[in-house]
Design a protein around this motif. Sequence first.
Motif, short mmCIF file in Angstrom:
data_model
loop_
_atom_site.label_atom_id
_atom_site.label_comp_id
_atom_site.label_asym_id
_atom_site.label_seq_id
_atom_site.Cartn_x
_atom_site.Cartn_y
_atom_site.Cartn_z
N LEU A 81 0.88 -16.34 -2.34
CA LEU A 81 0.63 -15.85 -3.69
C LEU A 81 0.35 -14.36 -3.57
O LEU A 81 -0.45 -13.94 -2.72
N VAL A 82 0.99 -13.55 -4.42
CA VAL A 82 0.90 -12.10 -4.28
C VAL A 82 0.64 -11.45 -5.63
O VAL A 82 1.25 -11.81 -6.64
N SER A 83 -0.27 -10.49 -5.64
CA SER A 83 -0.51 -9.62 -6.80
C SER A 83 -0.69 -8.21 -6.27
O SER A 83 -1.72 -7.88 -5.68
N GLY A 84 0.34 -7.38 -6.45
CA GLY A 84 0.26 -6.03 -5.90
C GLY A 84 0.13 -6.07 -4.39
O GLY A 84 0.93 -6.67 -3.68
N THR A 85 -0.93 -5.47 -3.87
CA THR A 85 -1.17 -5.46 -2.42
C THR A 85 -2.01 -6.64 -1.96
O THR A 85 -2.23 -6.82 -0.76
N GLY A 86 -2.49 -7.47 -2.90
CA GLY A 86 -3.30 -8.63 -2.54
C GLY A 86 -2.44 -9.86 -2.35
O GLY A 86 -1.45 -10.07 -3.05
N SER A 87 -2.82 -10.70 -1.39
CA SER A 87 -2.04 -11.91 -1.13
C SER A 87 -2.90 -12.99 -0.50
O SER A 87 -3.98 -12.73 0.04
N ALA A 88 -2.40 -14.23 -0.58
CA ALA A 88 -3.03 -15.38 0.08
C ALA A 88 -1.92 -16.32 0.52
O ALA A 88 -1.03 -16.66 -0.26
N THR A 89 -1.97 -16.74 1.81
CA THR A 89 -0.96 -17.66 2.35
C THR A 89 -1.25 -19.08 1.90
O THR A 89 -2.39 -19.55 1.94
N LEU A 90 -0.20 -19.80 1.47
CA LEU A 90 -0.36 -21.16 1.00
C LEU A 90 -0.28 -22.15 2.17
O LEU A 90 0.49 -21.97 3.10
#
Length: 286
Positions: A81-90
């Motif tokens: 999941l990505v928002s701009g430079t932020g992310s989280a691996t699923l």
Amino acid sequence: MKKKLFMLSLLVLFCSAKVTAQEMINCTSIANVKTRCTVDQQAELGYEITSMIGGREIIESTEFSVDYLLDCRNSPIYLSLVSGTGSATLINDGSVHTAVVYGKDTLKVVDTNPSDTYRRYYQQVCSLDIQDVRVLPSQDAIDQWAYDAIDQADDIEKSLTLYELAAEYIHYRDWSISKTELLLTEVNRKVTYFENRCNRGDAAACSAKAHFQVVANSLQARLDSDPSTLPPVGAESDVLLNYYKEDLIAEVAIGREMLERFEEWEIAINEELDDILLQIPVEIGG
């Protein structure tokens, strides 16, 4: 973006038009085996929070909290999941998980290796179910709001002081030295400001500069001369008062927008800003 409007958009997206597993991952199925899978990386799962402060749109640091279930069996798949430079691996294990992403852009799913996903074979199922998305201002955003509120409280207090001095200017001959010096310092700054604009062809600034110069000269004379010998106040008094009145109105409006931002997200309002706004006179809208 107002909270009520934003929450409505979430309801539309995730209740009446929920992003289903089939929409997020599309595969070709042959005898219970899924292959040539592609991930919808254009689906917009949530939107960054924005605020309007002083006529300027501010993109806020946003916290996206997402409940999801990723189930692609037999072969690995690498989604984030990505928002701009932020992310989280699923996590791909067929269980419900919660991912938190901090960003300043639209939230989307990203396949970090789409060509690899396309070539793999998945037994029976390969799906991504986005079950819920919650959107809130991040703690960084809330901290910044507090800093901004303190700075704005200081700006309003300064503007209020200058407005009160401008309102009393007709009695400047009776002022103390400290009071005279305080207004003179600010008026001299405005003389320089209006002079620069006047030199660039701003006719209104030329007029304002002339009136402020009269005020500056009178205040300086008050410091240098016997108050009884000073001339009476003229039209420059109204120009001075109107200028600082408009300045105070603008600063108060910004302060109220900042308070509304706290209230909108049900966050404790900044007491310093709230206190100074309670001191605003009625003629300014207090």
